[in-house]
Design a protein around this motif. Structure first.
Motif, PDB file in Angstrom:
ATOM      1  N   ALA A  17       0.815  -1.220   0.000  1.00  0.00           N
ATOM      2  CA  ALA A  17       0.000   0.000   0.000  1.00  0.00           C
ATOM      3  C   ALA A  17       0.845   1.266   0.000  1.00  0.00           C
ATOM      4  CB  ALA A  17      -0.940  -0.005   1.202  1.00  0.00           C
ATOM      5  N   LEU A  18       1.964   1.234   0.697  1.00  0.00           N
ATOM      6  CA  LEU A  18       2.730   2.465   0.881  1.00  0.00           C
ATOM      7  C   LEU A  18       4.095   2.445   0.196  1.00  0.00           C
ATOM      8  CD1 LEU A  18       1.937   3.289   4.624  1.00  0.00           C
ATOM      9  CD2 LEU A  18       0.903   4.244   2.554  1.00  0.00           C
ATOM     10  N   GLY A  19       4.604   1.263  -0.053  1.00  0.00           N
ATOM     11  CA  GLY A  19       5.954   1.153  -0.585  1.00  0.00           C
ATOM     12  C   GLY A  19       6.145   1.888  -1.896  1.00  0.00           C
ATOM     13  N   SER A  20       5.148   1.802  -2.747  1.00  0.00           N
ATOM     14  CA  SER A  20       5.294   2.379  -4.087  1.00  0.00           C
ATOM     15  C   SER A  20       4.946   3.863  -4.118  1.00  0.00           C
ATOM     16  CB  SER A  20       4.387   1.639  -5.075  1.00  0.00           C
ATOM     17  OG  SER A  20       3.035   1.893  -4.759  1.00  0.00           O
ATOM     18  N   LEU A  21       4.725   4.441  -2.943  1.00  0.00           N
ATOM     19  CA  LEU A  21       4.252   5.825  -2.915  1.00  0.00           C
ATOM     20  C   LEU A  21       5.387   6.836  -2.787  1.00  0.00           C
ATOM     21  CD1 LEU A  21       1.213   6.005  -3.129  1.00  0.00           C
ATOM     22  CD2 LEU A  21       1.161   6.941  -0.817  1.00  0.00           C
ATOM     23  N   HIS A  22       6.570   6.343  -2.474  1.00  0.00           N
ATOM     24  CA  HIS A  22       7.667   7.263  -2.206  1.00  0.00           C
ATOM     25  C   HIS A  22       8.055   8.138  -3.398  1.00  0.00           C
ATOM     26  CE1 HIS A  22       8.503   5.798   1.867  1.00  0.00           C
ATOM     27  NE2 HIS A  22       8.087   4.650   1.390  1.00  0.00           N
ATOM     28  N   PRO A  23       8.195   7.552  -4.600  1.00  0.00           N
ATOM     29  CA  PRO A  23       8.552   8.417  -5.733  1.00  0.00           C
ATOM     30  C   PRO A  23       7.536   9.542  -5.946  1.00  0.00           C
ATOM     31  CG  PRO A  23       7.882   6.194  -6.444  1.00  0.00           C
ATOM     32  CD  PRO A  23       8.111   6.146  -4.990  1.00  0.00           C
ATOM     33  N   MET A  24       6.239   9.196  -5.770  1.00  0.00           N
ATOM     34  CA  MET A  24       5.194  10.204  -5.932  1.00  0.00           C
ATOM     35  C   MET A  24       5.386  11.349  -4.951  1.00  0.00           C
ATOM     36  SD  MET A  24       1.148   9.405  -6.061  1.00  0.00           S
ATOM     37  CE  MET A  24       0.159  10.194  -4.799  1.00  0.00           C
ATOM     38  N   HIS A  29       8.134  12.327  -3.637  1.00  0.00           N
ATOM     39  CA  HIS A  29       9.318  13.103  -3.965  1.00  0.00           C
ATOM     40  C   HIS A  29       9.062  14.091  -5.106  1.00  0.00           C
ATOM     41  CE1 HIS A  29      13.386  13.858  -5.612  1.00  0.00           C
ATOM     42  NE2 HIS A  29      13.662  13.977  -4.326  1.00  0.00           N
ATOM     43  N   THR A  30       8.434  13.597  -6.171  1.00  0.00           N
ATOM     44  CA  THR A  30       8.192  14.484  -7.310  1.00  0.00           C
ATOM     45  C   THR A  30       7.224  15.601  -6.943  1.00  0.00           C
ATOM     46  OG1 THR A  30       6.342  13.168  -8.128  1.00  0.00           O
ATOM     47  CG2 THR A  30       8.532  12.567  -8.914  1.00  0.00           C
ATOM     48  N   THR A  31       6.278  15.298  -6.062  1.00  0.00           N
ATOM     49  CA  THR A  31       5.309  16.321  -5.677  1.00  0.00           C
ATOM     50  C   THR A  31       5.939  17.429  -4.854  1.00  0.00           C
ATOM     51  OG1 THR A  31       3.523  14.693  -5.618  1.00  0.00           O
ATOM     52  CG2 THR A  31       3.149  16.782  -4.464  1.00  0.00           C
ATOM     53  N   VAL A  32       6.760  17.046  -3.914  1.00  0.00           N
ATOM     54  CA  VAL A  32       7.283  18.030  -2.981  1.00  0.00           C
ATOM     55  C   VAL A  32       8.413  18.854  -3.596  1.00  0.00           C
ATOM     56  CG1 VAL A  32       9.096  16.705  -1.854  1.00  0.00           C
ATOM     57  CG2 VAL A  32       7.741  18.342  -0.528  1.00  0.00           C
ATOM     58  N   SER A  33       9.029  18.302  -4.644  1.00  0.00           N
ATOM     59  CA  SER A  33      10.204  18.999  -5.179  1.00  0.00           C
ATOM     60  C   SER A  33       9.894  19.783  -6.453  1.00  0.00           C
ATOM     61  CB  SER A  33      11.323  17.986  -5.448  1.00  0.00           C
ATOM     62  OG  SER A  33      10.948  17.130  -6.506  1.00  0.00           O
ATOM     63  N   THR A  34       8.614  19.911  -6.802  1.00  0.00           N
ATOM     64  CA  THR A  34       8.295  20.790  -7.924  1.00  0.00           C
ATOM     65  C   THR A  34       8.407  22.224  -7.442  1.00  0.00           C
ATOM     66  OG1 THR A  34       5.975  20.524  -7.335  1.00  0.00           O
ATOM     67  CG2 THR A  34       6.765  19.253  -9.204  1.00  0.00           C
ATOM     68  N   THR A  35       8.744  23.102  -8.363  1.00  0.00           N
ATOM     69  CA  THR A  35       9.032  24.482  -7.946  1.00  0.00           C
ATOM     70  C   THR A  35       7.863  25.413  -8.215  1.00  0.00           C
ATOM     71  OG1 THR A  35      10.068  24.865 -10.079  1.00  0.00           O
ATOM     72  CG2 THR A  35      11.508  24.219  -8.256  1.00  0.00           C
ATOM     73  N   ALA A  73      10.423  12.164   6.545  1.00  0.00           N
ATOM     74  CA  ALA A  73      11.824  12.507   6.285  1.00  0.00           C
ATOM     75  C   ALA A  73      11.994  13.003   4.849  1.00  0.00           C
ATOM     76  CB  ALA A  73      12.716  11.288   6.534  1.00  0.00           C
ATOM     77  N   GLU A  74      11.315  12.345   3.920  1.00  0.00           N
ATOM     78  CA  GLU A  74      11.451  12.746   2.518  1.00  0.00           C
ATOM     79  C   GLU A  74      10.857  14.129   2.265  1.00  0.00           C
ATOM     80  OE1 GLU A  74      11.204   8.109   1.041  1.00  0.00           O
ATOM     81  OE2 GLU A  74       9.567   9.498   0.585  1.00  0.00           O
ATOM     82  N   VAL A  75       9.685  14.357   2.854  1.00  0.00           N
ATOM     83  CA  VAL A  75       9.079  15.675   2.705  1.00  0.00           C
ATOM     84  C   VAL A  75       9.991  16.725   3.335  1.00  0.00           C
ATOM     85  CG1 VAL A  75       7.152  17.144   3.412  1.00  0.00           C
ATOM     86  CG2 VAL A  75       6.710  14.835   2.585  1.00  0.00           C
ATOM     87  N   GLY A  76      10.535  16.392   4.497  1.00  0.00           N
ATOM     88  CA  GLY A  76      11.441  17.326   5.159  1.00  0.00           C
ATOM     89  C   GLY A  76      12.637  17.660   4.287  1.00  0.00           C
ATOM     90  N   GLN A  77      13.174  16.641   3.646  1.00  0.00           N
ATOM     91  CA  GLN A  77      14.321  16.880   2.769  1.00  0.00           C
ATOM     92  C   GLN A  77      13.926  17.751   1.582  1.00  0.00           C
ATOM     93  OE1 GLN A  77      16.260  13.297   1.540  1.00  0.00           O
ATOM     94  NE2 GLN A  77      17.554  14.327   0.012  1.00  0.00           N
TER      95      GLN A  77
END
Lengths: 223, 223
Positions: B69-76, B78-84, B136-140
DNA sequence: CATTTCGGAGAACAGTTGTTGACTGCATGG
DNA sequence: CCATGCAGTCAACAACTGTTCTCCGAAATG
């Protein structure tokens, strides 16, 4: 009113409470949907069949537990939200209240957190009802605050919901912090305080038209 | 690497997936702690005993479901939070992403929301682990944003946690809004958008030293 | 004091549960 | 081509489940 509640009805309430207490204790290690009727009666020290004298089913008992866990919380909400403190002191007070409530009734808090999205529909809905009442009460409290001048009712409710959700998140964090680790408790307190502080800042500037970015309120630009 | 996965191992993965799917469907009406082994195998169309070829217990299956359920959600994330993007567009995009994910995988979302505080320890912990990774990923991601200049790492993480919790709340609201009521969906979208907007405003003014009230950051005054 | 009410106990019911051991058939690797 | 490995089946087990009906004793009612 109330003629001291005859011996018979008193005993009934007592075993009813025994059932509620037993269930609540058993629920620390499982969810309501897996809680057995016999399991509860066994822990309460009565015959399985006597269960039906108090509740139609385990679901029913669960709904009663919701009332026990959240019903008495409304006055506390009201007094907390309607104090006229400065922001920083109000934050500290609110967090302290949450912490001490979790300390005093950990099983109740755990039950609510667990069954809020749990597998038993009537219980889930009973919790959502209570939380909606909380939100409405917080919203009303906010409306009476002079700092809410110019706010639409919808915006007040969205802020209230933010506060209520934040309250639950914080309570859940306190629950996970073992009573033996006061350092962990402190960490949670400081985290929650800063989150409330940030929300408070957002609240203070909600009606601003700030600098380079686009309008903060009003209709959405696209779509 | 990977030599097309022999016929044998392919079949095994297939029935394993059948078990996961069956369990997930059954879990829409109950919690994991009440899910029976036989129940799952029956729904998956295999003998009860074959279950043990894939999982040690239902708990084990639950942990596997968390990964699914959650494992495949990490790339999503990352791309969401790092758009400018600008704030307002980013908000709309994030909410749209959440809505479409809930539409695409409602059972997974329900499972996570339910078992996050559920009665099965290992599953609970697996979910908390994944959510901590998200935080942690969002924080980064936030740290790389120029708007986070001057922020302490702790403050970035507290904001990240606020975002992650808010994401779950919103997903849960979308889940409750029936697919047949697009008006309700819209209401949830607008509510979530305003909450994110308010948090964003708080974020923008976090380092301000604003007017009559006391210092917004730094050490607490009392205690 | 006589009667009714009712919380609780007991026995019994048909089902369901998790786990075991011994088995079968087929894809695999030598 | 043959022997091994292994996913899946089957039967059986003791234990447990929710619910029914019948009964008992004591509090309540008059």
């Amino acid at each position: 009113m109330s003629h001291t509640l005859g011996v018979r009805q008193a005993q009934k309430l007592k075993t009813r409470q025994a059932l509620l207490d037993a269930a609540l204790e058993l629920l620390e290690g499982q969810s309501l949907s897996s809680l057995g009727l016999r399991e509860v009666t066994r822990a309460a020290g009565i015959a399985p069949t006597a269960f039906y004298r108090h509740f139609r089913s385990v679901e029913d008992l669960g709904v009663a537990l919701v009332e026990e866990a959240l019903g008495s919380l409304h006055p506390m909400i009201h007094t907390t939200v309607s104090t006229t403190d400065d922001g920083e002191e109000r934050i500290a007070r609110a967090i302290g209240l949450i912490a001490s409530h979790v300390d005093a009734h950990p099983a109740h808090v755990r039950f609510v957190a667990r069954e809020r999205h749990g597998g038993v529909r009537p219980v889930r809905e009973a919790i959502q009802d209570q939380l909606a009442r909380f939100t409405a009460e917080v919203g009303q409290g906010l409306a009476e605050d002079p700092r809410s001048a110019g706010w639409s009712e919808d915006d007040l409710l969205m802020l209230a919901q933010l506060y209520v959700d934040q309250m639950l998140v914080t309570a859940s964090l306190f629950l996970e912090a073992p009573a033996t680790a006061p350092a962990e408790r402190e960490r949670v307190s400081r985290l929650a305080a800063r989150q409330l502080r940030l929300i408070g800042i957002g609240r203070r500037h909600w009606l601003d038209v700030d600098g380079p970015s686009r309008a903060p309120a009003g209709d959405t630009p696209g779509t």
